[in-house]
Enzyme design. Structure first.
Site, mmCIF file in Angstrom:
data_model
loop_
_atom_site.group_PDB
_atom_site.id
_atom_site.type_symbol
_atom_site.label_atom_id
_atom_site.label_comp_id
_atom_site.label_asym_id
_atom_site.label_seq_id
_atom_site.Cartn_x
_atom_site.Cartn_y
_atom_site.Cartn_z
ATOM 1 N N HIS A 130 17.444 4.192 -13.713
ATOM 2 C CA HIS A 130 16.881 4.581 -12.408
ATOM 3 C C HIS A 130 15.657 3.702 -12.105
ATOM 4 O O HIS A 130 14.532 4.192 -11.939
ATOM 5 C CB HIS A 130 16.491 6.062 -12.518
ATOM 6 C CG HIS A 130 16.155 6.757 -11.238
ATOM 7 N ND1 HIS A 130 15.182 6.307 -10.362
ATOM 8 C CD2 HIS A 130 16.643 7.897 -10.693
ATOM 9 C CE1 HIS A 130 15.089 7.158 -9.349
ATOM 10 N NE2 HIS A 130 15.972 8.129 -9.525
ATOM 11 N N GLU A 149 19.596 1.378 -8.654
ATOM 12 C CA GLU A 149 19.954 1.950 -9.945
ATOM 13 C C GLU A 149 21.388 1.599 -10.322
ATOM 14 O O GLU A 149 22.303 1.769 -9.514
ATOM 15 C CB GLU A 149 19.804 3.474 -9.855
ATOM 16 C CG GLU A 149 18.431 3.897 -9.341
ATOM 17 C CD GLU A 149 18.398 5.348 -8.886
ATOM 18 O OE1 GLU A 149 19.094 6.183 -9.486
ATOM 19 O OE2 GLU A 149 17.677 5.638 -7.903
HETATM 20 O O1 TA6 Z 1 18.260 8.373 -7.523
HETATM 21 C C1 TA6 Z 1 17.804 8.932 -6.345
HETATM 22 C C2 TA6 Z 1 17.319 10.332 -6.623
HETATM 23 O O2 TA6 Z 1 18.350 11.113 -7.172
HETATM 24 C C3 TA6 Z 1 16.757 10.915 -5.317
HETATM 25 O O3 TA6 Z 1 17.590 11.866 -4.746
HETATM 26 C C4 TA6 Z 1 15.364 11.360 -5.663
HETATM 27 O O4 TA6 Z 1 15.150 12.684 -5.695
HETATM 28 C C5 TA6 Z 1 15.065 10.586 -6.930
HETATM 29 O O5 TA6 Z 1 16.257 10.329 -7.577
HETATM 30 C C6 TA6 Z 1 13.973 11.036 -7.859
HETATM 31 O O6 TA6 Z 1 14.338 12.100 -8.645
HETATM 32 P P1 TA6 Z 1 13.285 12.802 -9.588
HETATM 33 O O7 TA6 Z 1 14.068 13.865 -10.313
HETATM 34 O O8 TA6 Z 1 12.767 11.755 -10.527
HETATM 35 O O9 TA6 Z 1 12.191 13.344 -8.719
#
Ligand code: TA6
Length: 307
Positions: free
Chosen positions: A178, A279
């Site tokens: 991510h 990602e």
């Molecule tokens: O990868 C995108 C995502 O799933 C978004 O929907 C956003 O919420 C982000 O990841 C961050 O997630 P987190 O759980 O780290 O706040």
């Protein structure tokens, strides 16, 4: 973690090549961090989540973005860097009380090997064995599995996440690196390589849409691009970041934009202008089934090129 643990880690895994190439210390929140410096790059990695916090190829600005408001606490994911989403991506499919993006990013990993390579790069391998997890995580993931994460730090950054199924049944995983990329300004940034691809738009009830042209971001973007195994390039008009991936069919592109960022509380003032998540994933329609005894590898490579 105590200073004694750090001494033991250094005795087992520190690398010295003239100067210190890899060493452990106690970072913020008493979480161990690893500093790597070689002739090609420097990097910082937290043992919690095997979470890479910085990668600076020689002569470059940091390629990885870390929020100025990131907090470092045991069991909490850091805002920025490269969180590892595993063994599911996003919300758990049947139990909303389980943590988003799995638990791999919030638990301590084991270091299993460090190497000063003849190429001048530094390699470090982490392991996460589900059989050694605390009970609360084993309740979420009772299947016996081992994840190995091998990072090679140099002019390029290479990451390989290998999941081995040690149970006697199929296991199914979702996963992502991510990565929060550090960009000069979101207004100047374009993402190439996903033109014409379908994506599921999380900001619009996961509706399926088609990407027209390069990706331009001027509002909240939260998309899972499907069937996207090819190279993706982030161009911020100062440099290009090339992302090559193997064993990844989905690509997630995320920027929360201002209003969502303000509610998040740890993205920093104007942080959304300086970060972009691209990602390399196996998510939603593209989870991976691994047969008993088999392994699956997700490999990702980042390289910088001039514009
Ligand atoms: O990868 C995108 C995502 O799933 C978004 O929907 C956003 O919420 C982000 O990841 C961050 O997630 P987190 O759980 O780290 O706040």
């Amino acid at each position: 973690m105590s200073n004694d643990n750090i001494t033991q880690l250094n005795q087992a895994f520190a690398l010295q090549q003239g100067s210190q190439q890899l060493q452990f210390s106690l970072g913020p929140g008493d979480i161990p961090v690893i500093d790597i410096v070689n002739s090609q790059a420097s990097a910082k990695i937290s043992l919690q989540g095997a979470h890479l916090l910085s990668w600076i190829p020689e002569g470059e600005a940091d390629v990885i973005w870390l929020s100025s408001d990131a907090s470092f606490a045991v069991g909490k994911s850091v805002r920025g860097g490269i969180p590892i989403c595993w063994p599911w991506f996003g919300a758990h499919e049947s139990d909303s009380s389980f943590p988003a993006h799995g638990f791999a990013r919030t638990v301590l990993w084991q270091v299993s090997d460090t190497q000063a390579l003849a190429s001048g790069e530094t390699q470090i391998t982490f392991q996460l064995d589900s059989r050694e997890l605390a009970d609360k995580y084993r309740a979420m993931w009772p299947q016996a599995s081992l994840v190995e994460y091998r990072l090679t730090i140099g002019k390029q950054l290479s990451m390989e996440l290998i999941t081995t199924n040690h149970s006697d049944q199929d296991i199914r995983i979702g996963q992502a690196l991510h990565t929060y990329f550090h960009i000069a300004d979101i207004a100047d940034t374009r993402v190439h390589g996903l033109e014409g691809k379908d994506y599921l738009d999380k900001t619009d009830g996961f509706k399926r849409k088609a990407q027209k042209g390069a990706i331009v971001i001027n509002s909240e973007v939260d998309r899972v691009y499907v069937e996207t195994a090819d190279e993706v390039v982030i161009d911020d008009q100062r440099r290009q970041i090339h992302i090559q991936k193997y064993g990844s069919e989905s690509t997630v592109v995320w920027n929360p934009w201002q209003a969502v960022a303000e509610k998040m509380g740890d993205l920093g003032k104007e942080g959304y202008r300086k970060m972009l998540c691209v990602e390399s994933a196996n998510a939603v329609e593209d989870t991976v089934t691994i047969a008993a005894g088999d392994s699956f590898s997700l490999r990702v490579l980042y390289q910088i090129a001039p514009v």
